[in-house]
Design a protein around this motif. Structure first.
Motif, mmCIF file in Angstrom:
data_model
loop_
_atom_site.group_PDB
_atom_site.id
_atom_site.type_symbol
_atom_site.label_atom_id
_atom_site.label_comp_id
_atom_site.label_asym_id
_atom_site.label_seq_id
_atom_site.Cartn_x
_atom_site.Cartn_y
_atom_site.Cartn_z
ATOM 1 N N ARG A 186 0.839 -1.214 0.000
ATOM 2 C CA ARG A 186 0.000 0.000 0.000
ATOM 3 C C ARG A 186 0.863 1.248 0.000
ATOM 4 N N ILE A 236 2.662 1.888 -3.246
ATOM 5 C CA ILE A 236 1.766 2.426 -4.269
ATOM 6 C C ILE A 236 1.551 3.924 -4.040
ATOM 7 N N THR A 237 1.389 4.281 -2.772
ATOM 8 C CA THR A 237 1.200 5.707 -2.451
ATOM 9 C C THR A 237 2.446 6.509 -2.799
ATOM 10 N N GLU A 289 3.391 5.683 -6.949
ATOM 11 C CA GLU A 289 2.255 5.959 -7.842
ATOM 12 C C GLU A 289 2.197 5.070 -9.075
ATOM 13 N N GLU A 290 3.317 4.875 -9.771
ATOM 14 C CA GLU A 290 3.333 4.036 -10.969
ATOM 15 C C GLU A 290 3.378 2.573 -10.581
ATOM 16 N N VAL A 291 2.486 1.798 -11.142
ATOM 17 C CA VAL A 291 2.414 0.368 -10.807
ATOM 18 C C VAL A 291 3.681 -0.367 -11.234
ATOM 19 N N PRO A 344 -7.785 -3.477 -6.539
ATOM 20 C CA PRO A 344 -8.738 -2.538 -7.118
ATOM 21 C C PRO A 344 -8.392 -2.258 -8.581
ATOM 22 N N ASP A 345 -9.319 -1.594 -9.289
ATOM 23 C CA ASP A 345 -9.083 -1.307 -10.710
ATOM 24 C C ASP A 345 -7.900 -0.376 -10.920
ATOM 25 N N THR A 346 -7.608 0.448 -9.919
ATOM 26 C CA THR A 346 -6.500 1.397 -10.070
ATOM 27 C C THR A 346 -5.146 0.697 -10.061
ATOM 28 N N CYS A 347 -5.136 -0.588 -9.692
ATOM 29 C CA CYS A 347 -3.857 -1.294 -9.610
ATOM 30 C C CYS A 347 -3.699 -2.330 -10.705
ATOM 31 N N GLN A 348 -4.246 -2.067 -11.859
ATOM 32 C CA GLN A 348 -4.056 -2.996 -12.969
ATOM 33 C C GLN A 348 -2.582 -3.060 -13.303
#
Lengths: 234, 186
Positions: free
Chosen positions: B33, B36-37, B40-42, B124-128
């Motif tokens: 987590r 990611i914060t 930002e870029e997966v 979540p969808d934001t973490c594709q």
């Protein structure tokens, strides 16, 4: 499902072997990694020293590197044992004297080339010996049959040699960590103690987040635990 | 003196000090987590997880060798079996299975049915594109590098992305034997 799992205290395994004799009879210890870096040198009893620390470490590493290759090549159970005749000629007495090793290597080189008997000038002073030995080690590693690179733990490996004044015990892990313990010559088989020391290395050094792998070890707790353990060895 | 036999994964798992499984899972989740914060870029997160795993792997190998007593594996097939049966069991409490060997025996897949890292996790969808367990690929790569094997480790199947299992492909690139490290003869 897994459920909660709480576990008891950790145990270093194998647990320390019972000492075979009393007294502090270990002289010194080296730990090297696969790149030849001396991670640790501990000294408990070494009245005579002729080389600088760096030369001493290099000599020790070179010696082990060469001995590993040599013992693997001498293995009578392996398909390649063309050097065993020469060993018989020289005899095994005194073979671990620096001059004899140099002589042996010289002969092996000469025989490999199909040539005659090389003259070996081993100077009496320690500087000469270091240079000569370092040269031979480099030479064998780069050019000789004896220098075929092996993966750590592969093939036949030696674990100790004994002279009239000391015994050198050696352990190498597949990850290239080499632990050398020099003790009095009557010491028994130290393979289990060396494994225990490797476990100490894992618990106190590897798992220490402030330690950078591949650098000399400066963990006081490791040093004191080690000293305590070695004091109990026969 | 007879050599000590290698210990099985179960035995070692039972004897080492362990931590609450939920604490482990939740701590790892918190790390991901936070990454990611921060990043930002997966893709960056994937890289960072792999690097963290690598840093763990280069240390983990010594603990593995010390506790399991395995000697050097004869070939890569044995290596893969040891990782799946002893390594994973010892550190994660689960065993993996080894499948999909290629013809030369240099590439295989480790299948994990059960993965303690992903309990309670949904992406979540934001973490594709996030490989949530990418730390594992780094650990395997780092550990194998310390035993002279350069490998490429990638995820083929990921349950968090809708697949039915976790499949980690381990490909042996080359064996790097030990060389005499000193260049000069001084």
């Amino acid at each position: 499902s897994k459920g909660m799992q709480f576990f008891g205290g950790s145990e270093i395994s194998p647990s320390p072997p019972a000492p075979t004799a009393s007294g502090n009879n270990a002289h010194m210890m080296y730990v090297f990694n696969r790149n030849g870096i001396c991670l640790l040198y501990r000294e408990w009893n070494r009245p005579h020293r002729t080389l600088s620390a760096q030369q001493d470490h290099k000599l020790m590493f070179g010696l082990l590197f060469s001995l590993k290759s040599l013992t693997a090549k001498m293995d009578p159970t392996s398909s390649d044992c063309k050097f065993s005749l020469i060993i018989v000629r020289l005899g095994l007495v005194g073979i671990w004297e620096l001059e004899s090793i140099a002589r042996l290597f010289e002969l092996l080189y000469a025989s490999r080339n199909g040539g005659g008997d090389g003259e070996v000038n081993c100077k009496g002073d320690s500087q000469g010996n270091v240079r000569h030995f370092a040269f031979l080690t480099w030479f064998l590693a780069e050019k000789g049959n004896l220098g075929v690179p092996q993966l750590p733990g592969q093939g036949c490996s030696f674990h100790s040699f004994r002279t009239n004044t000391y015994k050198l015990s050696f352990m190498e892990t597949p990850s290239g960590i080499k632990i050398i313990l020099v003790t009095h010559p009557r010491a028994g088989d130290l393979r289990e103690p060396l494994k225990y020391i490797y476990n100490l290395y894992v618990e106190y050094v590897v798992k220490n987040p402030l330690y950078t792998p591949g650098t000399p070890i400066k963990c006081e707790l490791f040093n004191t635990t080690l000293d305590q353990y070695v004091r109990g060895l026969g | 003196m007879a050599p000590v036999a290698p210990r099985s994964g179960d035995v070692i798992f039972a004897s080492v000090e362990r931590v609450n499984a939920e604490l482990f899972t939740l701590t790892y989740g918190a790390i991901v987590r936070q990454l990611i914060t921060d990043l930002e870029e997966v893709e960056e997160v994937n890289k960072q997880l792999d690097q963290m795993g690598y840093n763990i792997g280069i240390r983990l190998i010594d603990e593995f060798l010390a506790k399991s007593n395995v000697s050097r594996c004869v070939d890569f097939k044995e290596t893969a079996e040891v990782i799946a049966k002893v390594g994973f069991k010892m550190f994660l409490g689960v065993t993996a299975s080894v499948t999909n060997w290629d013809a030369e025996g240099t590439c295989c897949s480790l299948i994990l049915e059960d993965n303690p890292l992903v309990d309670f996790v949904e992406l979540p969808d934001t973490c594709q594109g996030l490989y949530y367990c990418n730390i594992l690929s780094g650990v395997v790569r780092g550990a194998l590098e310390m035993v002279s094997m350069k490998t490429e480790v990638t995820w083929l199947r990921d349950m968090l992305r809708g697949d039915d299992a976790f499949e980690l492909q381990v490909k042996l690139l080359k064996q790097v034997p030990e060389e005499y490290p000193y260049k000069d003869d001084e």
